[in-house]
Design an enzyme around this catalytic site. Structure first.
Site, PDB file in Angstrom:
ATOM      1  N   LYS A  22      26.450  39.805  67.797  1.00 36.87           N
ATOM      2  CA  LYS A  22      26.791  39.746  69.226  1.00 36.87           C
ATOM      3  C   LYS A  22      26.705  41.127  69.873  1.00 36.87           C
ATOM      4  O   LYS A  22      26.084  41.299  70.916  1.00 36.87           O
ATOM      5  CB  LYS A  22      28.207  39.195  69.388  1.00 36.87           C
ATOM      6  CG  LYS A  22      28.834  39.486  70.730  1.00 36.87           C
ATOM      7  CD  LYS A  22      30.284  39.053  70.759  1.00 36.87           C
ATOM      8  CE  LYS A  22      31.036  39.538  71.980  1.00 36.87           C
ATOM      9  NZ  LYS A  22      31.375  40.957  71.964  1.00 36.87           N
ATOM     10  N   ASN A  23      27.326  42.115  69.255  1.00 34.56           N
ATOM     11  CA  ASN A  23      27.381  43.422  69.913  1.00 34.56           C
ATOM     12  C   ASN A  23      26.041  44.140  69.924  1.00 34.56           C
ATOM     13  O   ASN A  23      25.880  45.146  70.606  1.00 34.56           O
ATOM     14  CB  ASN A  23      28.460  44.303  69.275  1.00 34.56           C
ATOM     15  CG  ASN A  23      29.848  43.767  69.574  1.00 34.56           C
ATOM     16  OD1 ASN A  23      30.047  43.073  70.573  1.00 34.56           O
ATOM     17  ND2 ASN A  23      30.795  44.043  68.699  1.00 34.56           N
ATOM     18  N   CYS A 116      40.701  43.968  81.025  1.00 34.01           N
ATOM     19  CA  CYS A 116      40.581  42.658  80.401  1.00 34.01           C
ATOM     20  C   CYS A 116      41.724  42.495  79.421  1.00 34.01           C
ATOM     21  O   CYS A 116      42.627  43.323  79.383  1.00 34.01           O
ATOM     22  CB  CYS A 116      39.235  42.483  79.737  1.00 34.01           C
ATOM     23  SG  CYS A 116      39.063  43.478  78.273  1.00 34.01           S
ATOM     24  N   ARG A 121      40.134  49.454  79.897  1.00 32.34           N
ATOM     25  CA  ARG A 121      38.698  49.625  79.712  1.00 32.34           C
ATOM     26  C   ARG A 121      37.969  50.261  80.905  1.00 32.34           C
ATOM     27  O   ARG A 121      37.164  49.625  81.584  1.00 32.34           O
ATOM     28  CB  ARG A 121      38.048  48.283  79.329  1.00 32.34           C
ATOM     29  CG  ARG A 121      38.702  47.696  78.110  1.00 32.34           C
ATOM     30  CD  ARG A 121      38.026  46.467  77.608  1.00 32.34           C
ATOM     31  NE  ARG A 121      36.917  46.760  76.725  1.00 32.34           N
ATOM     32  CZ  ARG A 121      36.227  45.837  76.073  1.00 32.34           C
ATOM     33  NH1 ARG A 121      36.530  44.575  76.222  1.00 32.34           N
ATOM     34  NH2 ARG A 121      35.232  46.182  75.293  1.00 32.34           N
ATOM     35  N   ASP A 305      37.363  45.806  66.240  1.00 31.73           N
ATOM     36  CA  ASP A 305      37.005  44.380  66.243  1.00 31.73           C
ATOM     37  C   ASP A 305      37.444  43.645  64.963  1.00 31.73           C
ATOM     38  O   ASP A 305      37.297  42.428  64.882  1.00 31.73           O
ATOM     39  CB  ASP A 305      35.483  44.213  66.397  1.00 31.73           C
ATOM     40  CG  ASP A 305      35.052  44.273  67.848  1.00 31.73           C
ATOM     41  OD1 ASP A 305      35.921  44.333  68.727  1.00 31.73           O
ATOM     42  OD2 ASP A 305      33.829  44.261  68.100  1.00 31.73           O
TER      43      ASP A 305
HETATM   44  C1  UD1 Z   1      34.211  48.712  71.962  1.00 31.47           C
HETATM   45  C2  UD1 Z   1      34.146  49.220  70.540  1.00 31.47           C
HETATM   46  C3  UD1 Z   1      32.948  48.584  69.883  1.00 31.47           C
HETATM   47  C4  UD1 Z   1      33.104  47.063  69.992  1.00 31.47           C
HETATM   48  C5  UD1 Z   1      33.292  46.634  71.444  1.00 31.47           C
HETATM   49  C6  UD1 Z   1      33.559  45.147  71.589  1.00 31.47           C
HETATM   50  C7  UD1 Z   1      34.773  51.407  69.665  1.00 31.47           C
HETATM   51  C8  UD1 Z   1      34.655  52.867  69.789  1.00 31.47           C
HETATM   52  N1  UD1 Z   1      34.071  50.662  70.531  1.00 31.47           N
HETATM   53  O1  UD1 Z   1      33.040  49.084  72.644  1.00 31.47           O
HETATM   54  O2  UD1 Z   1      32.829  48.976  68.537  1.00 31.47           O
HETATM   55  O3  UD1 Z   1      32.018  46.438  69.452  1.00 31.47           O
HETATM   56  O4  UD1 Z   1      34.380  47.324  72.000  1.00 31.47           O
HETATM   57  O5  UD1 Z   1      34.838  44.801  71.209  1.00 31.47           O
HETATM   58  O6  UD1 Z   1      35.452  50.917  68.813  1.00 31.47           O
HETATM   59  N2  UD1 Z   1      36.518  54.667  77.478  1.00 31.47           N
HETATM   60  C9  UD1 Z   1      36.852  55.458  78.569  1.00 31.47           C
HETATM   61  N3  UD1 Z   1      35.935  55.566  79.576  1.00 31.47           N
HETATM   62  C10 UD1 Z   1      34.728  54.953  79.553  1.00 31.47           C
HETATM   63  C11 UD1 Z   1      34.408  54.162  78.428  1.00 31.47           C
HETATM   64  C12 UD1 Z   1      35.323  54.032  77.415  1.00 31.47           C
HETATM   65  O7  UD1 Z   1      37.928  56.015  78.619  1.00 31.47           O
HETATM   66  O8  UD1 Z   1      33.950  55.117  80.502  1.00 31.47           O
HETATM   67  C13 UD1 Z   1      37.485  54.507  76.370  1.00 31.47           C
HETATM   68  C14 UD1 Z   1      37.994  53.064  76.261  1.00 31.47           C
HETATM   69  O9  UD1 Z   1      39.104  52.827  77.084  1.00 31.47           O
HETATM   70  C15 UD1 Z   1      38.333  52.954  74.808  1.00 31.47           C
HETATM   71  C16 UD1 Z   1      37.299  53.845  74.135  1.00 31.47           C
HETATM   72  O10 UD1 Z   1      36.812  54.722  75.149  1.00 31.47           O
HETATM   73  O11 UD1 Z   1      39.598  53.475  74.534  1.00 31.47           O
HETATM   74  C17 UD1 Z   1      36.147  53.100  73.476  1.00 31.47           C
HETATM   75  O12 UD1 Z   1      35.513  52.325  74.394  1.00 31.47           O
HETATM   76  P1  UD1 Z   1      33.980  51.892  74.258  1.00 31.47           P
HETATM   77  O13 UD1 Z   1      33.419  52.248  72.941  1.00 31.47           O
HETATM   78  O14 UD1 Z   1      33.283  52.311  75.470  1.00 31.47           O
HETATM   79  O15 UD1 Z   1      34.182  50.340  74.358  1.00 31.47           O
HETATM   80  P2  UD1 Z   1      33.073  49.295  74.219  1.00 31.47           P
HETATM   81  O16 UD1 Z   1      31.740  49.802  74.569  1.00 31.47           O
HETATM   82  O17 UD1 Z   1      33.612  48.085  74.896  1.00 31.47           O
END
Ligand code: UD1
Length: 417
Positions: A22-23, A116, A121, A305
């Site tokens: 999925k990811n 969410c 996020r 995850d």
């Molecule tokens: C995250 C997971 C990824 C997983 C996906 C789906 C991590 C590092 N990432 O990816 O493995 O497949 O969820 O569940 O485990 N953040 C900020 N500002 C931003 C973007 C992110 O502060 O612009 C922070 C988020 O709040 C969070 C962290 O960075 O604490 C990681 O986020 P990110 O990796 O971007 O999340 P996803 O891409 O959703």
């Protein structure tokens, strides 16, 4: 709303083949807009997040066909730059269209994704990087409008190795002028996969999978046929399905290398795990040991995850296990439901202390998010009696017919519409 009825106690035993990731598939679907041509992607999982991504492609003007597990996208006639709000609300990952559409169309309008179930996020890292590359971004009335005449390569230092931000920058940089360098980039296998996909259509990405990624802009991309990697989180979930029921499982279509942190924790509980190039096998010991501590971290650390599924297992391990959730602040929505099933868990902010109990008991519980839902399904397989798991739709966002897979290997689970 659909639900699962699970009667616990059966051992999970047998063999399964793992779905496409999925990811990995979600950013790849966004990448199909880049080449103005045909994209054929194999091993597409049948999950609702993919369905939403397809609807977005169609709303942008792409032609999309699905033949079993193959997706065919023709992005040559893309003409719209607005992503309907309803899809962004349903699926946050659609934000990855920001980079892809800027690259292809020079403009995108998307509603602000907001928080969410698992946390606030933010997307500040995404937006800051795109501005650095020359995008003009307006945030008004809950919408983001990004526009650019020409994106230019630059050096981007991420404050955190965000998966989504790394992918958005890669997508934006594919056709920009010059070279983009991402420092402190996410190293997840799904980022490597996106780099491979872009390169297979004629892009020039180097270093994906390391902390520094280089993307040299190219002018033209071509059509592509591609098979996506297997889902490491589904693999981990199915390994735990066997472990939590005292069973034994062989999983095929797997990349064992992507699961090292999960396998290492399962070995700590006493599980016997063997793997070869494309498969992995787990046997459960007579007694499962608790885990001293488990901290979620960016890859190659333990994945956020898999936190909830591992917690389901530790509820019946011998001893106390400590969880620290470092990635998302609200990712413990499954805890109260596990407690309803007889688990002994103390929760304080990002820390959860799980004291193993002799057995779980079936109860009526509710999935609040995708992985938390999978955790409750696993708990239901181990519990004495019947578990009614409400809100199956959360689980179907990421698992391709999990109830059918689990039934094939001995689980007593039915889906009620
Ligand atoms: C995250 C997971 C990824 C997983 C996906 C789906 C991590 C590092 N990432 O990816 O493995 O497949 O969820 O569940 O485990 N953040 C900020 N500002 C931003 C973007 C992110 O502060 O612009 C922070 C988020 O709040 C969070 C962290 O960075 O604490 C990681 O986020 P990110 O990796 O971007 O999340 P996803 O891409 O959703």
């Amino acid at each position: 709303m659909s639900k699962y009825i699970i009667v616990g106690g059966n051992k999970i035993e047998g063999e399964l083949s793992i779905q496409g990731a999925k990811n990995a598939v979600l950013p790849l679907i966004a990448a199909t807009v880049l080449n103005s041509s045909t994209n054929i992607i194999h091993d597409i999982p049948e999950i609702t997040d993919v369905e939403i991504m397809i609807k977005i492609l169609e709303s942008l003007g792409c032609t999309v066909k699905r033949e079993n597990k193959t997706l065919i996208v023709d992005s040559s006639r893309l003409h719209n730059y607005e992503i309907p709000e309803v899809y962004v609300r349903e699926m946050r990952s659609s934000i990855v269209f920001l980079g892809a559409m800027l690259s292809r169309f020079g403009k995108i309008k998307v509603s602000y994704p907001g928080g969410c179930e698992i946390g606030s996020r933010p997307i500040d890292l995404h937006l800051r990087a795109l501005k650095q590359m020359g995008a003009v971004i307006e945030e008004k009335h809950g919408f983001i409008v990004c526009e650019t005449v020409n994106l230019r390569g630059c050096e981007i230092q991420l404050d955190f190795p965000s998966v989504g931000a790394t992918e958005n920058i890669m997508l934006a940089a594919v056709r920009s002028r010059g070279t983009t360098v991402i420092r402190n980039a996410a190293r997840e296998p799904e980022v490597i996969e996106l780099g491979n996909y872009i390169n297979a259509m004629g892009g020039r990405v180097f270093g994906a999978g390391t902390a520094t990624i280089f993307i040299h802009g190219v002018e033209k991309l071509h059509e592509i046929e591609y098979k996506i990697i297997p889902d490491r989180i589904v693999t981990g979930t199915y390994l735990i399905a066997a472990a939590i029921t005292g069973g034994e499982i062989l999983l095929k279509n797997v990349v064992p290398d992507h699961l090292q942190s999960v396998v290492s924790k399962l070995r700590e509980t006493g599980c016997i795990i063997r793997s070869d190039k494309n498969s992995i096998e787990l046997k459960t010991p007579r007694k499962l040991n608790s885990l001293e501590s488990i901290k979620t971290l960016p890859y190659p650390g333990f994945p956020t995850d898999m936190q909830s599924q591992m917690m389901a297992l530790t509820t019946i391990c011998d001893g106390t296990s400590l969880f620290i959730e470092n990635i998302f602040e609200s990712r413990y929505k499954h805890v109260n439901e596990l407690i309803r099933m007889g688990a002994n868990i103390i929760l304080d902010g990002r820390v959860a202390l799980v004291k193993g109990v002799k057995k779980l008991t079936g109860a009526s519980v509710t999935a609040r998010d995708l992985r938390g839902g999978a955790c409750l399904l696993l708990a239901g397989l181990a519990a004495e009696g019947e578990t009614v798991l409400e809100n199956a739709h959360h689980i179907e966002r990421g698992y391709d017919n999990i109830h059918k897979d689990i039934s094939k290997v001995g689980g007593n689970i039915v889906k009620i519409q």
